[in-house]
Design an enzyme around this catalytic site. Structure first.
Site, PDB file in Angstrom:
ATOM      1  N   ARG A 230      24.990  23.514  25.513  1.00  0.00           N
ATOM      2  CA  ARG A 230      23.842  23.352  26.385  1.00  0.00           C
ATOM      3  C   ARG A 230      23.825  21.902  26.852  1.00  0.00           C
ATOM      4  NH1 ARG A 230      23.780  28.070  26.538  1.00  0.00           N
ATOM      5  NH2 ARG A 230      22.100  29.557  26.113  1.00  0.00           N
ATOM      6  N   GLU A 259      20.307  22.726  35.098  1.00  0.00           N
ATOM      7  CA  GLU A 259      21.086  23.676  35.895  1.00  0.00           C
ATOM      8  C   GLU A 259      20.201  24.409  36.900  1.00  0.00           C
ATOM      9  OE1 GLU A 259      23.064  26.257  33.118  1.00  0.00           O
ATOM     10  OE2 GLU A 259      23.962  24.580  32.052  1.00  0.00           O
ATOM     11  N   HIS A 277      28.436  26.931  34.459  1.00  0.00           N
ATOM     12  CA  HIS A 277      27.999  27.750  33.321  1.00  0.00           C
ATOM     13  C   HIS A 277      28.714  29.101  33.337  1.00  0.00           C
ATOM     14  CE1 HIS A 277      24.441  28.271  30.345  1.00  0.00           C
ATOM     15  NE2 HIS A 277      25.455  28.987  29.960  1.00  0.00           N
TER      16      HIS A 277
HETATM   17  P1  NAP Z   1      26.565  30.111  15.890  1.00  0.00           P
HETATM   18  O1  NAP Z   1      27.556  31.104  15.403  1.00  0.00           O
HETATM   19  O2  NAP Z   1      25.173  30.144  15.369  1.00  0.00           O
HETATM   20  O3  NAP Z   1      27.189  28.641  15.589  1.00  0.00           O
HETATM   21  C1  NAP Z   1      26.415  27.495  15.749  1.00  0.00           C
HETATM   22  C2  NAP Z   1      27.085  26.371  14.994  1.00  0.00           C
HETATM   23  O4  NAP Z   1      26.374  25.173  15.248  1.00  0.00           O
HETATM   24  C3  NAP Z   1      27.115  26.588  13.493  1.00  0.00           C
HETATM   25  O5  NAP Z   1      28.404  26.302  13.029  1.00  0.00           O
HETATM   26  C4  NAP Z   1      26.142  25.552  12.927  1.00  0.00           C
HETATM   27  O6  NAP Z   1      26.680  25.034  11.711  1.00  0.00           O
HETATM   28  C5  NAP Z   1      26.138  24.474  14.017  1.00  0.00           C
HETATM   29  N1  NAP Z   1      24.840  23.797  14.108  1.00  0.00           N
HETATM   30  C6  NAP Z   1      23.625  24.366  14.239  1.00  0.00           C
HETATM   31  N2  NAP Z   1      22.675  23.409  14.256  1.00  0.00           N
HETATM   32  C7  NAP Z   1      23.317  22.214  14.120  1.00  0.00           C
HETATM   33  C8  NAP Z   1      22.903  20.857  14.054  1.00  0.00           C
HETATM   34  N3  NAP Z   1      21.607  20.543  14.101  1.00  0.00           N
HETATM   35  N4  NAP Z   1      23.843  19.899  13.928  1.00  0.00           N
HETATM   36  C9  NAP Z   1      25.147  20.219  13.861  1.00  0.00           C
HETATM   37  N5  NAP Z   1      25.614  21.478  13.912  1.00  0.00           N
HETATM   38  C10 NAP Z   1      24.709  22.465  14.039  1.00  0.00           C
HETATM   39  O7  NAP Z   1      26.431  30.171  17.477  1.00  0.00           O
HETATM   40  P2  NAP Z   1      27.548  30.616  18.550  1.00  0.00           P
HETATM   41  O8  NAP Z   1      27.512  32.114  18.698  1.00  0.00           O
HETATM   42  O9  NAP Z   1      28.833  29.940  18.210  1.00  0.00           O
HETATM   43  O10 NAP Z   1      26.927  29.980  19.890  1.00  0.00           O
HETATM   44  C11 NAP Z   1      26.737  28.586  19.932  1.00  0.00           C
HETATM   45  C12 NAP Z   1      26.053  28.163  21.218  1.00  0.00           C
HETATM   46  O11 NAP Z   1      26.959  28.239  22.321  1.00  0.00           O
HETATM   47  C13 NAP Z   1      24.884  29.035  21.681  1.00  0.00           C
HETATM   48  O12 NAP Z   1      23.688  28.758  20.992  1.00  0.00           O
HETATM   49  C14 NAP Z   1      24.787  28.683  23.169  1.00  0.00           C
HETATM   50  O13 NAP Z   1      23.895  27.610  23.360  1.00  0.00           O
HETATM   51  C15 NAP Z   1      26.210  28.265  23.532  1.00  0.00           C
HETATM   52  N6  NAP Z   1      26.852  29.211  24.440  1.00  0.00           N
HETATM   53  C16 NAP Z   1      27.232  28.775  25.672  1.00  0.00           C
HETATM   54  C17 NAP Z   1      27.833  29.683  26.548  1.00  0.00           C
HETATM   55  C18 NAP Z   1      28.268  29.235  27.922  1.00  0.00           C
HETATM   56  O14 NAP Z   1      28.288  30.079  28.834  1.00  0.00           O
HETATM   57  N7  NAP Z   1      28.648  27.985  28.096  1.00  0.00           N
HETATM   58  C19 NAP Z   1      28.008  31.022  26.188  1.00  0.00           C
HETATM   59  C20 NAP Z   1      27.612  31.413  24.900  1.00  0.00           C
HETATM   60  C21 NAP Z   1      27.041  30.496  24.032  1.00  0.00           C
HETATM   61  P3  NAP Z   1      25.692  24.511  10.520  1.00  0.00           P
HETATM   62  O15 NAP Z   1      24.697  25.611  10.284  1.00  0.00           O
HETATM   63  O16 NAP Z   1      26.629  24.263   9.370  1.00  0.00           O
HETATM   64  O17 NAP Z   1      25.076  23.257  11.057  1.00  0.00           O
HETATM   65  C1  8YV Z   2      24.386  32.897  29.306  1.00  0.00           C
HETATM   66  C2  8YV Z   2      25.066  31.557  27.456  1.00  0.00           C
HETATM   67  O1  8YV Z   2      23.555  33.590  28.435  1.00  0.00           O
HETATM   68  O2  8YV Z   2      25.059  33.328  25.914  1.00  0.00           O
HETATM   69  C3  8YV Z   2      24.685  32.166  26.154  1.00  0.00           C
HETATM   70  O3  8YV Z   2      23.999  31.448  25.371  1.00  0.00           O
HETATM   71  O4  8YV Z   2      24.911  30.393  27.671  1.00  0.00           O
HETATM   72  C4  8YV Z   2      25.594  32.427  28.527  1.00  0.00           C
HETATM   73  O5  8YV Z   2      26.303  33.544  28.036  1.00  0.00           O
HETATM   74  C5  8YV Z   2      24.837  33.767  30.443  1.00  0.00           C
HETATM   75  O6  8YV Z   2      25.154  32.860  31.426  1.00  0.00           O
HETATM   76  C6  8YV Z   2      23.752  34.753  30.859  1.00  0.00           C
HETATM   77  O7  8YV Z   2      22.763  34.064  31.571  1.00  0.00           O
END
Ligand code: NAP
Ligand code: 8YV
Length: 311
Positions: A230, A259, A277
Site C-alpha cells: 500500500r 491513487e 495497482h
Molecule cells: P499476510 O499473509 O497477512 O502477510 C502479511 C505479512 O506482513 C506477515 O508476514 C506479517 O508478519 C507482516 N506484518 C504485518 N504487520 C507488520 C508490521 N507492523 N511490521 C512488519 N511486518 C508486518 O498478507 P498477504 O496476503 O501477504 O497480503 C499482504 C498485503 O499485500 C495486503 O494486506 C495488501 O495490502 C497487499 N496487496 C497488494 C496487492 C496489489 O495489487 N498491489 C494485491 C494483494 C495484496 P508478522 O505478523 O510476523 O509481522
Molecule cells: C485490490 C489489492 O484489492 O487485494 C488487495 O489488497 O490491493 C488488490 O487485489 C484489487 O485491485 C481490487 O480492487
C-alpha cells in the site's frame, strides 16, 4: 426464491454482479442518485454488503441490520474492522488466491527496473538505437533482497527470488521458524544489508510510514525500493526527493498514497518503474477473487461457516 437486499458499497466487476444477482437484490451505492435516501430505504432490513477494501464506521452505523461485508481483495485497511467487530458484523476478504499473481507482478517490476526495460523499449520505439546502444544496466541474479512482510504473498515472492539465485532476508514483527531466510528484527539494519527492499506488509496504523526517509537512506544510492503493498507504508514525498537526488537508487511501484493520483515528479525519472495497482489484475486471479466474494456471501446467507473471515 428469497433474494435479500445486498449493497454494493463500490462498483463490482461484472462477473461478481452476475454471480450475486441470482441470489440477491443488488443496490449500487455509487450509482444511487441519492445515496442517503438509498441507505435510509435499505437500513431497516439490509444484512449483506460487498466492497473492495473500504467501509467506514459511519456507513456501518447507517445500516443497523448489517451482518456481513465481503471484500474483493485481501487488504482491508480501508475497512473499520474494529467497528465491525464491535457490532458483530462479519468481514471477509480474498487471501491466497491472488498471491502468485502479485508475486509475479513483483518480479516483473524488479526485472523491469534492474534492466530498465520500459526505458529500453522507448529507446527502440523512438529510433534512438540508430544513434548507439542503450546504456548497460544491472541484473537480479546474486543480488540481496529484503522482504518487509513475509506472509502469503511475501513467501511467494521469496520463492521466485530464490529461483533468480538472490539472497533473501525478511523483516516482520516476529521470526518465523519454518523459513530458510535470514530474519532481521530491525528494518533499518535490513535496509542497510540489502540491494532490494520489497514491501508487502498490510496497510495499518502500525505500518503507516514504516518505510521512512531513514529507511530509504539506509537502502541508499545503490538500493532499490519495491512497493506492492500500500502507498501508506512509504513516506512518499521523501521517496520522490531521494530518487530525484540520487540518494535512493531506484523504485518499482504498484501502489501510491493517493491513487489514482501519482506524484508527477516521478514521471521524468529514469530510475523508476510505475504500475497502476496491477498486482492482482489478471482475468484468472480476479475471477478467483470474485468467486470467493460470492461464496462467502452465499455461505452467510445459508447459515454456513464463512470461507475466509477477517472478523
Ligand atoms: P499476510 O499473509 O497477512 O502477510 C502479511 C505479512 O506482513 C506477515 O508476514 C506479517 O508478519 C507482516 N506484518 C504485518 N504487520 C507488520 C508490521 N507492523 N511490521 C512488519 N511486518 C508486518 O498478507 P498477504 O496476503 O501477504 O497480503 C499482504 C498485503 O499485500 C495486503 O494486506 C495488501 O495490502 C497487499 N496487496 C497488494 C496487492 C496489489 O495489487 N498491489 C494485491 C494483494 C495484496 P508478522 O505478523 O510476523 O509481522
Ligand atoms: C485490490 C489489492 O484489492 O487485494 C488487495 O489488497 O490491493 C488488490 O487485489 C484489487 O485491485 C481490487 O480492487
Amino acid at each position: 426464491m428469497d433474494r435479500p437486499d445486498l449493497l454494493m458499497i463500490v462498483p463490482m466487476p461484472e462477473p461478481v454482479v452476475a454471480g450475486l444477482a441470482q441470489d440477491f437484490t443488488l443496490h449500487s451505492l455509487a450509482e444511487a442518485e441519492d445515496a442517503d435516501a438509498l441507505l435510509a430505504r435499505l437500513a431497516p432490513t439490509l444484512r449483506f454488503a460487498v466492497t473492495s477494501g473500504r467501509c467506514s464506521a459511519s456507513l456501518m452505523e447507517a445500516l443497523p441490520k448489517l451482518e456481513v461485508i465481503a471484500s474483493y481483495g485481501v487488504g482491508y485497511d480501508g475497512i473499520d474492522v474494529d467497528a465491525a467487530a464491535a457490532r458483530g458484523i462479519r468481514v471477509t476478504n480474498t487471501p491466497g488466491v491472488l498471491s502468485d499473481c502479485v508475486a509475479e507482478v513483483t518480479l516483473g517490476l524488479m526485472i523491469a527496473l534492474a534492466h530498465r526495460i520500459p526505458q529500453a523499449d522507448r529507446y527502440v520505439r523512438e529510433s534512438r538505437w540508430l544513434q548507439g546502444n542503450f546504456p548497460l544496466t544491472a541484473e537480479l541474479t546474486g543480488a540481496r533482497a529484503g522482504i518487509l512482510g513475509l506472509g502469503r504473498i511475501g513467501k511467494e515472492i521469496a520463492r521466485r527470488l530464490e529461483a533468480f539465485r538472490m539472497e533473501v532476508a525478511y523483516h516482520g514483527r516476529r521470526e518465523q521458524a519454518d523459513v530458510p531466510y535470514r530474519y532481521f528484527a530491525d528494518l533499518e539494519a535490513m535496509a542497510r544489508a540489502v540491494d532490494w527492499l520489497v514491501v508487502i506488509a498490510p496497510g495499518s496504523s502500525a505500518t503507516q510510514g514504516i518505510v521512512s526517509r531513514r529507511i530509504m537512506e539506509a537502502l541508499g544510492p545503490e538500493g532499490c525500493l519495491v512497493n506492492v503493498a500500500r502507498g501508506s507504508l512509504v513516506d512518499e514525498p521523501a521517496m520522490v526527493e531521494l530518487l530525484a537526488t540520487g540518494q535512493l537508487g531506484g523504485a518499482a511501484l504498484d501502489v501510491f498514497a493517493d491513487e489514482p493520483h501519482v506524484p508527477e515528479a516521478l514521471f521524468g525519472l529514469e530510475n523508476v518503474v510505475l504500475l497502476p495497482h496491477q498486482g492482482s489484475a489478471t482475468h484468472r486471479t480476479r475471477k478467483a477473487m470474485g468467486d470467493l466474494v460470492v461464496a462467502n456471501l452465499l455461505a452467510h446467507k445459508r447459515g454456513e461457516p464463512l470461507l475466509t473471515p477477517v472478523t
